[in-house]
Design a protein around this motif. Structure first.
Motif, PDB file in Angstrom:
ATOM      1  N   UNK A  18       0.824  -1.166  -0.027  1.00 21.74           N
ATOM      2  CA  UNK A  18      -0.052   0.219   0.133  1.00 21.74           C
ATOM      3  C   UNK A  18       0.885   1.299   0.204  1.00 21.74           C
ATOM      4  N   UNK A  19       0.679   2.154  -0.949  1.00 22.06           N
ATOM      5  CA  UNK A  19       1.347   3.378  -0.896  1.00 22.06           C
ATOM      6  C   UNK A  19       0.733   4.349  -0.030  1.00 22.06           C
ATOM      7  N   UNK A  20       1.552   5.182   0.640  1.00 24.87           N
ATOM      8  CA  UNK A  20       1.120   6.150   1.558  1.00 24.87           C
ATOM      9  C   UNK A  20       0.942   7.180   0.837  1.00 24.87           C
ATOM     10  N   UNK A  21       0.277   8.172   1.223  1.00 27.93           N
ATOM     11  CA  UNK A  21      -0.007   9.647   0.781  1.00 27.93           C
ATOM     12  C   UNK A  21      -0.312   9.682  -0.671  1.00 27.93           C
ATOM     13  N   UNK A  22      -1.223   8.705  -1.108  1.00 22.93           N
ATOM     14  CA  UNK A  22      -1.684   8.780  -2.450  1.00 22.93           C
ATOM     15  C   UNK A  22      -0.382   8.830  -3.628  1.00 22.93           C
ATOM     16  N   UNK A  23       0.794   8.531  -3.066  1.00 20.93           N
ATOM     17  CA  UNK A  23       1.717   8.728  -3.959  1.00 20.93           C
ATOM     18  C   UNK A  23       1.858   7.601  -4.932  1.00 20.93           C
ATOM     19  N   UNK A  24       2.502   7.735  -6.142  1.00 21.04           N
ATOM     20  CA  UNK A  24       2.727   7.088  -7.352  1.00 21.04           C
ATOM     21  C   UNK A  24       3.977   6.308  -7.082  1.00 21.04           C
ATOM     22  N   UNK A  25       3.983   5.034  -7.599  1.00 19.72           N
ATOM     23  CA  UNK A  25       5.187   4.467  -7.921  1.00 19.72           C
ATOM     24  C   UNK A  25       5.933   5.269  -9.258  1.00 19.72           C
ATOM     25  N   UNK A  26       7.240   5.806  -8.762  1.00 20.75           N
ATOM     26  CA  UNK A  26       7.662   6.616  -9.890  1.00 20.75           C
ATOM     27  C   UNK A  26       8.540   5.290 -10.781  1.00 20.75           C
ATOM     28  N   UNK A  27       8.855   5.970 -12.103  1.00 20.66           N
ATOM     29  CA  UNK A  27       9.756   5.212 -12.889  1.00 20.66           C
ATOM     30  C   UNK A  27      10.992   4.982 -12.247  1.00 20.66           C
ATOM     31  N   UNK A  28      11.462   3.548 -12.311  1.00 19.97           N
ATOM     32  CA  UNK A  28      12.704   3.098 -11.960  1.00 19.97           C
ATOM     33  C   UNK A  28      12.334   2.757 -10.695  1.00 19.97           C
ATOM     34  N   UNK A  29      11.228   2.745 -10.065  1.00 12.50           N
ATOM     35  CA  UNK A  29      11.116   2.088  -8.516  1.00 12.50           C
ATOM     36  C   UNK A  29      10.246   0.748  -8.873  1.00 12.50           C
ATOM     37  N   UNK A  30      10.331  -0.094  -7.895  1.00  7.63           N
ATOM     38  CA  UNK A  30       9.559  -1.277  -7.822  1.00  7.63           C
ATOM     39  C   UNK A  30       9.168  -1.743  -6.393  1.00  7.63           C
ATOM     40  N   UNK A  31       8.589  -3.038  -6.354  1.00  7.25           N
ATOM     41  CA  UNK A  31       8.282  -3.524  -5.026  1.00  7.25           C
ATOM     42  C   UNK A  31       8.700  -4.923  -4.845  1.00  7.25           C
ATOM     43  N   UNK A  32       9.000  -5.409  -3.732  1.00  6.98           N
ATOM     44  CA  UNK A  32       9.415  -6.653  -3.728  1.00  6.98           C
ATOM     45  C   UNK A  32       8.004  -7.423  -3.824  1.00  6.98           C
ATOM     46  N   UNK A  33       7.902  -8.585  -4.417  1.00  3.06           N
ATOM     47  CA  UNK A  33       6.726  -9.227  -4.740  1.00  3.06           C
ATOM     48  C   UNK A  33       6.877 -10.774  -4.669  1.00  3.06           C
ATOM     49  N   UNK A  34       5.713 -11.547  -4.187  1.00  3.43           N
ATOM     50  CA  UNK A  34       5.847 -13.098  -4.047  1.00  3.43           C
ATOM     51  C   UNK A  34       4.692 -13.691  -5.014  1.00  3.43           C
ATOM     52  N   UNK A  35       4.802 -15.023  -5.145  1.00  2.00           N
ATOM     53  CA  UNK A  35       3.671 -15.525  -6.229  1.00  2.00           C
ATOM     54  C   UNK A  35       2.252 -15.264  -5.219  1.00  2.00           C
TER      55      UNK A  35
END
Ligand code: AMP
Ligand code: MG
Length: 459
Positions: free
Chosen positions: A90-107
């Motif tokens: 969940x992003x805080x403060x309505x921010x968007x993921x920026x180009x060049x960013x990512x999130x650790x993710x699982x199956x």
């Protein structure tokens, strides 16, 4: 005498004229818990209550990358959080993921909004980040602090849009996933459970009545009090043979070789059942009363069939009391038919007749869609026979055999020594029937024959 294939065709046509599709529209239905529906016939079309997947999900462990990011080898991505199965990022403060960013993710975890690619962790330097110096003393190792943003490097160019199972990709809300007439199997249970469907409607199973006849018969559990007595093995055998069918069985026990007792039982049973199966009393002996009784109370469509074992066989019908509403315009005999199968008494013949003639008929009546019927109903394998087989032309012959599969996938079969039809131990030693056509004579070792494996030996 009618051949087995002619008789099968004739029974099929007669049943089709009664148990037609419209019959099932009026068939009673039952609501059952999902697991209790296993092996029964679905009586409703099932629609998906939601999309599958319900969201865009990751199909791998790795990193979800913001759209428009470069995915070239050597690119650095800033990882700013984590999306676990059941615990989305969940992003805080309505921010968007920026180009060049990512999130650790699982199956199985939700791909965060704004990400369009999952890069598998093996294609990054993640392992190295976690464990920078495998040689170093454990305690002195730098441990990656995942609570703060960190950078990973792509160790090879990643494919855009990869490793994401798109929402509704497989099933969309409202799609029909199973049609009525489905014989529910473990994979259907899986599908329905995935969709959260806890109860389904099945057709009320056909009620099949079993009658054994013979003065010599004693029920299991009772002592044999004279040497003239034998156990009624046919009733338990038929129950076992029919155990996989979506039917319910009513056992009418053992009847004496007595015409009026048999008639009385047939009258009662035809009021309570959709189908009746009897064993014994269909030969031409002085005490074989079944044919007489059926002729008196209903009609015999066919008597005897050119096969061995199992020549004495009756296909007939009686009048019951259950109305088939769609046949209401027809005469009473035709709108509440109870089909009757008279099997020979000999235990081996009873098994063969049941397998060849009764089981296909019951499946046909069960309401299972034609293309969903068990493959075993028509399963015939070609096998090379290991020994010479004696056979006289004129009658289809089912011989007991032992089938084995060779490493190249081909089959070999050995016909068991004596093929006399009273041999019940031999039947239990066999794992298949060798089918020798009407016009075939003796068979030599090395020839190819048709074999029907016993379905219970298929697992
Ligand atoms: P039937 O058709 O009455 O001439 O019987 C043929 C043979 O099958 C006879 O040897 C019977 O004793 C035997 N038999 C008949 N009914 C049964 C049964 N329910 N269980 C075992 N054997 C039976
Ligand atoms: Mg008898």
């Amino acid at each position: 005498m009618i051949s087995l294939s002619q008789l099968k065709t004739s029974i099929k046509a007669r049943i089709a004229s009664y148990y037609d599709t419209s019959f099932y529209q009026h068939r009673q239905r039952l609501n059952v818990d999902l697991l209790d529906s296993m092996g029964h016939v679905l009586a409703e079309d099932i629609t998906a209550p939601f999309d599958v997947p319900r969201q865009n999900l990751s199909s791998m462990d790795g990193f979800a990358i913001a759209q428009n990011s470069s995915l070239a080898e050597g690119e650095q991505i800033e990882i700013i959080g984590e999306s676990q199965a059941g615990q989305p990022f969940q992003l805080t403060n309505q921010q968007q993921l920026q180009t060049g960013q990512g999130v650790r993710i699982f199956t199985g975890a939700i791909v965060p909004e704004g990400c369009d690619t999952v890069v598998i962790q093996e294609n990054t330097n993640f392992e190295q980040l976690k464990n920078p110096d495998p040689q170093a003393d454990k305690n002195s190792q730098q441990v990656l602090d995942k609570s703060k943003p960190y950078h990973i490097t792509l160790s090879q160019t990643a494919k855009a849009n990869a490793n994401i199972r798109k929402q509704g990709d497989e099933i969309e809300l409202g799609d029909v996933v199973l049609n009525k007439g489905k014989l529910l199997n473990p994979t259907d249970i899986s599908l329905l459970a995935n969709l959260g469907i806890a109860q389904v409607q099945i057709y009320q199973p056909l009620v099949v009545g079993l009658l054994a006849t013979g003065d010599e018969l004693v029920a299991l559990g009772q002592p044999l009090t004279s040497l003239a007595q034998i156990y009624n093995s046919n009733t338990p055998t038929l129950k076992a043979l029919l155990s996989k069918l979506p039917i319910s069985i009513k056992d009418y026990g053992i009847l004496k070789d007595d015409l009026s007792e048999i008639e009385q039982c047939l009258i009662t049973a035809s009021q309570e059942c959709d189908v009746l199966i009897s064993s014994a009393g269909v030969s031409v002996g002085d005490y074989d009363f079944l044919t007489t009784a059926i002729e008196k109370l209903g009609k015999i469509n066919h008597y005897k069939v050119a096969m061995k074992p199992g020549k004495p066989f009756v296909f007939g019908e009686l009048q019951g009391k259950k109305q088939n509403p769609l046949q209401a315009d027809k005469s009473p005999q035709d709108n509440n038919t109870v089909f009757y199968f008279g099997l020979p008494g000999n235990p081996l013949s009873a098994v063969v007749s049941c397998l060849q003639l009764v089981m296909p008929a019951l499946w046909q009546m069960s309401g299972v869609a034609e293309d969903d019927l068990p493959l075993t109903l028509t399963l015939t394998l070609k096998a090379t026979v290991n020994n010479d087989i004696k056979k006289s032309a004129g009658r289809l012959d089912f011989q007991r055999g032992v089938l084995t599969q060779l490493t190249d996938g081909s089959y070999q079969v050995t016909a068991l020594a004596s093929q006399q039809s009273h041999r019940i131990k031999q039947l239990s030693n066999a794992n298949c029937l060798i089918v020798l056509d009407e016009d075939s004579g003796n068979v030599q070792a090395g020839e190819t024959v048709n074999v029907q494996p016993f379905t219970w030996r298929l697992g």
